[in-house]
Scaffold this motif. Structure first.
Motif, PDB file in Angstrom:
ATOM      1  N   VAL A  65       0.863  -1.198   0.000  1.00 36.72           N
ATOM      2  CA  VAL A  65       0.000   0.000   0.000  1.00 36.72           C
ATOM      3  C   VAL A  65       0.895   1.242   0.000  1.00 36.72           C
ATOM      4  CG1 VAL A  65      -1.925   1.087   1.261  1.00 36.72           C
ATOM      5  CG2 VAL A  65      -1.680  -1.371   1.295  1.00 36.72           C
TER       6      VAL A  65
ATOM      7  N   ASN B 289      -7.474   4.165  -0.469  1.00 34.88           N
ATOM      8  CA  ASN B 289      -6.605   3.062  -0.055  1.00 34.88           C
ATOM      9  C   ASN B 289      -7.399   1.910   0.558  1.00 34.88           C
ATOM     10  OD1 ASN B 289      -3.654   3.648  -0.622  1.00 34.88           O
ATOM     11  ND2 ASN B 289      -4.418   5.604   0.137  1.00 34.88           N
TER      12      ASN B 289
ATOM     13  N   GLY C  32      -3.628   6.988  -4.733  1.00 38.11           N
ATOM     14  CA  GLY C  32      -4.144   5.621  -4.644  1.00 38.11           C
ATOM     15  C   GLY C  32      -4.519   5.058  -5.999  1.00 38.11           C
TER      16      GLY C  32
END
Lengths: 177, 252, 355
Positions: free
Chosen positions: B67, C63, C90
């Motif tokens: 991420v 996210n 993102g």
């Protein structure tokens, strides 16, 4: 048939409900519809406006810039409607609150004392429904034949007792023009 | 013959790219030992951070999701919500968690998300080359604090004690701080990790284990000196132990 | 059996279509003019025991979408222009990790905080890969509440099919207005595509660990990965171009417009017809991939183009690229939240044609 309507009033007069019910009924009558409300930045008060179009074919711009009909619910809305009203169009004025009529000589002005009529029926809050009855009669665009059924889905069950009052307001609006 | 020491099954048998004396390798191993002990390798997902441990997916033999920097708790939130019966581990460094991702960690913790945070605190940015971290100690030198962290004159702020900060939030259930500076502290850290993972499997959240970890390269020390510095400088400021434990009584 | 026609706001129709397409997780953050969408999702996703989170920011929301998509779930976020700017990080990661998801931008007018009235100034951001790095994703532009619902429903399939985000680029007018809509039927969860690449559910399989990542630290590997993705982009360009034409054969001058401004142009085409003037409308529905081939064909027929946008001129650059100097491309735009009227657009066309 395409009927473009510009509606204006102060917040709380039910202009938005009027527009929504108008297109809801039109949709139930098999028409294409579009309803675009716009408000000022204020959360309360201010002028509520709506662009409302019903048509028997695909609707082009949802924005009413040259309305076939205008609805003027209060004094502050009059200049806004006078600015956009189409030459030869209709302007239905709530004469309970707009005393001097319109300066536009090239539109067909119709005065309906919506608040006075509504009060006579029993509730000043249904002045918007008086106006819708008048709009239906004057334009012929939406018959409002399905209104009673529409109101049943529009209002929660607890408010269904007010439907006859609303229907009476529509009839009174029709009769006033 | 009883095997008393071996390579954890869920840690791949390859050499890591970490520097000599770095704490990540030990921490990876602790995580994998506990995962093996709990038998959850095939339902574990690790959220890969940005920083030195970006390579975590090379070492852990279970699924991983990488991420953006700081957003790991937001990603972990969704992974855990979608896979509630999985073990979801949110692995973050100090820059990731306590600087760029401050909003994400606070809100994930406050929502009581049921994943486990592993917060590796080495008081410095590692991969980018030794910049000041939110956990850098006062006076500690960094490339962006060449004269040492100066909270007053230079306005560099104070080191953040993350566990204590999160402890005030209603959603946090278990917050512990361990260290990998000594065998005794490594064993304790392993216990904290196990408690946090078990809590996750019971559906209790939010849990996080902060781990003080040496970074000899960016501290410009020898590995031995770095371990000593954890003891002499970090532990006095970042006290070890269970900072908050409101897990179910039986599990305490 | 198809649903009955309902009167719905665009924002609500998008939300309901997403639920019916099998969206299992929605993540949002309040911003006008898309708040009805988030509120609808809050109520209806929770009622259906699906995931709804009001995130701490748009950054967190995208996210979360990334995380949910990584597990293979159908997932969506929605916002409006300033919020979409925040999501770009993102989106870049989702494109880099080949994660399917649906993004909805109920655009307003900018730049900066700008205004809350409808705008089309996010065309570049949407179609050019608004974040960092080399990437594109699908962008679909609805013109009505019905199309907003249909395209949202379809966007989930396209995202899964091509393993990339698919964006609905609407605007505040489409989000806020009410029209009649017949909603597509709900997808059977069992019929949704299986995703062997996703994280989770490894137990009982003999597969290797799955790693969802956009990180490739070896330059040659990253290059190969990008090249592979661009080959997929070429396939998308062949398979997924969508557009609508009105009277383009007869017209001397063709409007090129999408979304709300295309409806304004349609009105101008109809008004012109009554005056004996033949105008046409070319409406890109997929903004990426852009329908450049068909525009080039029309250019080769000697047509003139007038691009109409609610911006200072963004899509007009794609129109110029498509016709590649073979035709004249003019521009008419209003911005700041002003929606052009049918009358002014018609007047501009008449001025150009001298009629």
């Amino acid at each position: 048939m395409t009927e473009k309507t510009f509606m204006a009033g102060f917040g709380g007069q039910g202009v938005i409900s009027l527009g929504m019910l108008w297109v809801y009924c039109a949709m139930k009558e098999g028409l294409e519809v579009t309803f675009f409300p716009f408000y000022g930045a204020e959360k309360r008060g201010g002028i509520a406006r709506a662009s409302v179009i019903v048509s028997d074919r695909e609707i082009a711009s949802p924005l009413v810039t040259s309305p076939d009909s205008c609805i003027v619910m209060n004094m502050d809305s009059l200049p806004i409607c006078e600015e956009v009203a189409k030459q030869g169009g209709v302007m239905i004025i709530n004469s309970s609150l707009v005393k001097n009529g319109t300066m536009r000589a090239d539109v067909k002005a119709i005065e309906v004392a919506c608040n006075d009529i509504a009060e006579k029926i029993g509730d000043p809050k249904i002045a918007n429904m008086v106006m819708m009855g008048a709009l239906s009669k004057v334009t012929g665009a939406v018959t409002l034949g399905k209104l009673e059924a529409v109101l049943k889905t529009f209002f929660p069950e607890s408010k269904h007792k007010f439907i006859p009052l609303n229907m009476a307001a529509i009839e009174a609006g029709r009769a006033a023009v | 013959m009883e095997l008393i020491y071996g390579h954890p099954k869920s840690l791949k048998p390859i050499q890591t790219k970490y520097c000599p004396g770095c704490g990540h390798g030990v921490i990876h191993r602790l995580i994998c030992e506990v995962i093996d002990e709990l038998g959850v390798q095939d339902r574990s997902v690790i959220m890969n951070p940005v920083g030195c441990s970006i390579w975590a997916d090379l070492y852990f033999d279970f699924d991983s999701v990488q991420v953006p920097h700081g957003r790991t708790p937001a990603g972990a939130t969704a992974v855990k919500r979608m896979l509630p019966d999985h073990m979801v581990i949110c692995y973050q460094g100090d820059g990731d968690l306590a600087a760029i991702g401050t909003a994400e960690i606070i809100h994930a913790a406050n929502r009581g998300e049921k994943f486990t945070g592993i917060f590796v605190n080495n008081a410095i940015y590692g991969m980018t080359g030794g910049q000041m971290a939110p956990t850098t100690l006062v006076g500690q030198k960094a490339t962006t604090a060449p004269y040492g962290r100066d909270p007053i004159e230079a306005g560099m702020g104070y080191p953040i004690r993350v566990c204590e900060l999160l402890a005030t939030l209603g959603g946090t259930k278990y917050l512990a701080r361990g260290s990998v500076d000594s065998p005794a502290n490594i064993r304790k850290t392993r216990q904290y990790i196990k408690k946090a993972f078990e809590a996750q499997l019971r559906g209790e959240g939010f849990g996080m284990v902060e781990i003080l970890s040496p970074c000899p390269t960016n501290w410009q020390m020898k590995p031995g000196e770095a371990v000593d510095w954890v003891k002499s400088d970090m532990i006095p400021f970042y006290p070890l132990g269970e900072i908050k434990n409101s897990l179910e009584e039986a599990a305490k | 059996m198809a649903d009955e026609k309902r009167l719905m706001k665009g924002n609500e129709a998008i939300a309901e279509a997403a639920i019916r397409a099998g969206c299992k997780a929605y993540f949002g953050y309040p911003i006008t003019p898309q708040n009805e969408l988030t509120a609808y999702m809050a109520k209806n996703m929770l009622d259906k025991k699906r995931i709804f989170i009001q995130a701490e920011s748009e950054v967190a929301a995208i996210n979360m979408v990334y995380g949910a998509a990584a597990t293979g779930a159908r997932t969506m976020t929605s916002s409006s222009s300033p919020g979409m700017s925040l999501k770009q990080e993102g989106i870049s990661y989702a494109c880099g990790a080949d994660l399917p998801c649906v993004l909805v931008n109920v655009a307003r007018s900018g730049p900066g905080l700008g205004g809350i009235s409808p705008g089309q100034g996010d065309y570049f951001q949407s179609t050019r890969g608004g974040g960092h790095g080399d990437y594109y994703h699908i962008v679909l532009a609805p013109k009505s509440v019905q199309e907003a619902a249909d395209l949202t429903y379809e966007a989930f399939d396209l995202a899964d099919k091509w393993r990339m985000p698919a964006m609905i680029l609407a605007d505040g007018l489409i989000g806020q207005m009410m029209e009649g809509v017949v909603l597509p039927s709900a997808r059977d969860p069992a019929s949704l595509p299986k995703k062997a690449w996703a994280a989770g559910h490894r137990a009982g399989t003999s597969r290797e660990a799955n790693h969802i990542t956009s990180c490739w630290l070896v330059p040659e590997e990253l290059e190969q990965n990008n090249i592979k993705r661009y080959r997929r982009y070429d396939e998308v360009k062949r398979a997924e171009v969508r557009f609508e034409e009105v009277n383009t054969e007869k017209a001397e001058l063709i409007f090129v417009a999408y979304g709300t401004s295309s409806r304004v142009c349609l009105g101008a085409v109809e008004m012109a017809k009554k005056l004996g003037i033949e105008l046409g409308l070319f409406r890109p529905i997929s903004l990426w991939p852009f329908p450049d081939k068909r525009l080039a064909e029309l250019a080769a027929k000697g047509k003139k183009f007038l691009t109409v946008e609610m911006s200072m001129g963004q899509m007009v650059e794609d129109v110029r690229l498509a016709v590649n100097g073979k035709a004249e491309v003019l521009f008419y735009g209003r911005c700041g939240g002003v929606i052009p009227s049918e009358e002014e657009v018609l007047a501009e066309a008449r001025r150009i044609l001298g009629k």
